[in-house]
Write an enzyme that holds these catalytic residues in place. Structure first.
Site, PDB file in Angstrom:
ATOM      1  N   ARG A   1       0.852  -1.184   0.000  1.00 55.71           N
ATOM      2  CA  ARG A   1       0.000   0.000   0.000  1.00 55.71           C
ATOM      3  C   ARG A   1       0.895   1.243   0.000  1.00 55.71           C
ATOM      4  O   ARG A   1       2.074   1.171   0.348  1.00 55.71           O
ATOM      5  CB  ARG A   1      -0.905   0.020   1.228  1.00 55.71           C
ATOM      6  CG  ARG A   1      -1.837  -1.182   1.357  1.00 55.71           C
ATOM      7  CD  ARG A   1      -2.628  -1.099   2.662  1.00 55.71           C
ATOM      8  NE  ARG A   1      -3.584  -2.183   2.811  1.00 55.71           N
ATOM      9  CZ  ARG A   1      -3.326  -3.340   3.408  1.00 55.71           C
ATOM     10  NH1 ARG A   1      -2.120  -3.545   3.937  1.00 55.71           N
ATOM     11  NH2 ARG A   1      -4.250  -4.273   3.511  1.00 55.71           N
ATOM     12  N   LYS A  32      -1.867  -2.135   7.823  1.00 59.72           N
ATOM     13  CA  LYS A  32      -2.984  -1.506   8.525  1.00 59.72           C
ATOM     14  C   LYS A  32      -3.296  -2.275   9.804  1.00 59.72           C
ATOM     15  O   LYS A  32      -3.160  -3.489   9.866  1.00 59.72           O
ATOM     16  CB  LYS A  32      -4.212  -1.497   7.614  1.00 59.72           C
ATOM     17  CG  LYS A  32      -4.049  -0.637   6.371  1.00 59.72           C
ATOM     18  CD  LYS A  32      -5.159  -0.868   5.380  1.00 59.72           C
ATOM     19  CE  LYS A  32      -6.522  -0.481   5.934  1.00 59.72           C
ATOM     20  NZ  LYS A  32      -7.586  -0.631   4.915  1.00 59.72           N
ATOM     21  N   HIS A  65      -2.233   2.431  -6.091  1.00 58.23           N
ATOM     22  CA  HIS A  65      -2.905   1.192  -5.705  1.00 58.23           C
ATOM     23  C   HIS A  65      -3.058   0.225  -6.867  1.00 58.23           C
ATOM     24  O   HIS A  65      -3.214  -0.986  -6.665  1.00 58.23           O
ATOM     25  CB  HIS A  65      -4.274   1.515  -5.113  1.00 58.23           C
ATOM     26  CG  HIS A  65      -4.711   0.549  -4.052  1.00 58.23           C
ATOM     27  ND1 HIS A  65      -4.118   0.482  -2.811  1.00 58.23           N
ATOM     28  CD2 HIS A  65      -5.660  -0.417  -4.056  1.00 58.23           C
ATOM     29  CE1 HIS A  65      -4.697  -0.455  -2.085  1.00 58.23           C
ATOM     30  NE2 HIS A  65      -5.627  -1.023  -2.825  1.00 58.23           N
ATOM     31  N   ARG A 100      -0.764  -2.691  -6.881  1.00 60.44           N
ATOM     32  CA  ARG A 100      -1.161  -3.739  -5.934  1.00 60.44           C
ATOM     33  C   ARG A 100      -2.136  -4.709  -6.607  1.00 60.44           C
ATOM     34  O   ARG A 100      -1.984  -5.930  -6.513  1.00 60.44           O
ATOM     35  CB  ARG A 100      -1.785  -3.067  -4.718  1.00 60.44           C
ATOM     36  CG  ARG A 100      -2.183  -3.963  -3.577  1.00 60.44           C
ATOM     37  CD  ARG A 100      -2.576  -3.062  -2.402  1.00 60.44           C
ATOM     38  NE  ARG A 100      -3.286  -3.777  -1.366  1.00 60.44           N
ATOM     39  CZ  ARG A 100      -2.686  -4.453  -0.396  1.00 60.44           C
ATOM     40  NH1 ARG A 100      -1.377  -4.524  -0.368  1.00 60.44           N
ATOM     41  NH2 ARG A 100      -3.393  -5.072   0.532  1.00 60.44           N
TER      42      ARG A 100
END
Length: 335
Positions: free
Chosen positions: A162, A188, A262, A265
């Protein structure tokens, strides 16, 4: 006004005790929940004609919270996902209210019955291998900025990190000299994970560390801005979009893609999936809290199969050369 209905003490105990001490919430969670409750309080104050400090807990009833959520979507043009994130913060606070102040249980219970709103699942956009490599190759390698940009783009593409994870990496998170080089990513919700890094990224990072005079054991950021401070999210977005705009002349298909950090990813996840890597491994690699989040990549891959079959004329065209077996046809029809 009874003491148990005062809003300020409950807010203070929520942030100081429940989130900070009991839940050990990250700074990102604290900031997100703080912003959500601040917006709710300002909305309530304006709607009821009171000063924020004069609000009581009973002012934040179910109808007012619903009106606040409606305003987020209708006037502020927030997405359903953002609306649900704000509601999650509000519900977290009222769970604390129900436990900390039993006399306010009724107010809390009515707010806690507000359901999350079902959101339309967007198509998972991703890049082809050629598009990824075109963006990585775009920065000018004769300049320090270009070398930093290429290293950062490589990091995103090869690790699937991220933006916050990539910009948060320090030199002491790298293990470049061991048999299998790897990097520690701080994910996270305090969920850390270790992911492998390939040879091209190892070379790029080694050169970047050498150019900046960083040793592997130093707790200093790898990717920095023009003033030698840690690269920000906005700086990361700018690097990606600048490289993509430069790569469009060589790879025109990039012009129609929603380019952001992103997307690397998503692109790595699709590449792993098509290489035969199972979803649980992809979940662990990307740091998804739930495997359901990872399943969208499988759904996106099947959707691409469906479109490919349509282009091949399978649907309604008996002269098409490709004849999928009944199992594939049943799978596609069920989605």
């Amino acid at each position: 006004m009874s003491e148990h209905l005062l809003l300020a003490p409950l807010l203070e105990s929520y942030f100081r005790r429940r989130l900070t001490k009991q839940r050990n919430a990250t700074s990102a969670t604290l900031a997100s929940y703080r912003d959500a409750l601040r917006m709710l309080i300002l909305f309530a104050a304006a709607r009821l004609g009171k000063k924020p400090a004069a609000l009581a807990l009973e002012d934040l009833d179910r109808d007012l919270v619903l009106a606040f959520l409606d305003e987020l979507e209708e006037k502020r043009n927030n997405s359903v996902a953002t609306r649900n994130a704000r509601l999650a913060a509000i519900r977290s606070f009222f769970h604390h209210v129900a436990a900390a102040d039993p006399a306010s249980f009724g107010v809390a219970q009515r707010v806690l019955t507000i359901p999350t709103k079902r959101a339309h699942i967007e198509v998972t956009h991703h890049l082809t291998n050629a598009e990824v490599e075109a963006i990585i190759a775009a920065p000018d390698q004769t300049t320090p900025r270009g070398r930093r940009d290429r290293a950062f783009l490589l990091f995103l593409a090869r690790t699937g990190a991220r933006v916050s994870e990539a910009t948060g990496v320090n030199a002491n998170d790298l293990q470049l000299e061991r048999g299998r080089p790897q990097v520690l990513l701080h994910g996270k919700g305090r969920r850390d994970r270790v992911v492998p890094i390939p040879k091209d990224l190892v070379r790029s990072l080694t050169n970047l560390l050498s150019e900046r005079g960083l040793a592997n054991h130093e707790p200093r950021p790898i990717f920095v801005g023009v003033h030698n401070e840690r690269l920000t999210r906005f700086g990361a977005i700018h690097i990606v979009r600048r490289a993509a705009s430069q790569a469009v002349s060589i790879t025109p298909s990039l012009e129609d893609k929603p380019i952001s950090p992103h997307i690397f990813r998503h692109s790595l996840a699709m590449k792993l999936l098509r290489s035969g890597v199972d979803l649980l491994t992809i979940q662990a690699w990307l740091g998804h809290a739930q495997v359901a989040t990872t399943h969208r990549y499988a759904a996106a891959d099947v959707e691409m199969m469906r479109r490919g079959l349509e282009k091949a004329g399978v649907s309604g065209d008996r002269s098409a050369r490709f004849r999928p077996n009944d199992t594939i046809l049943q799978l596609l029809a069920s989605i």
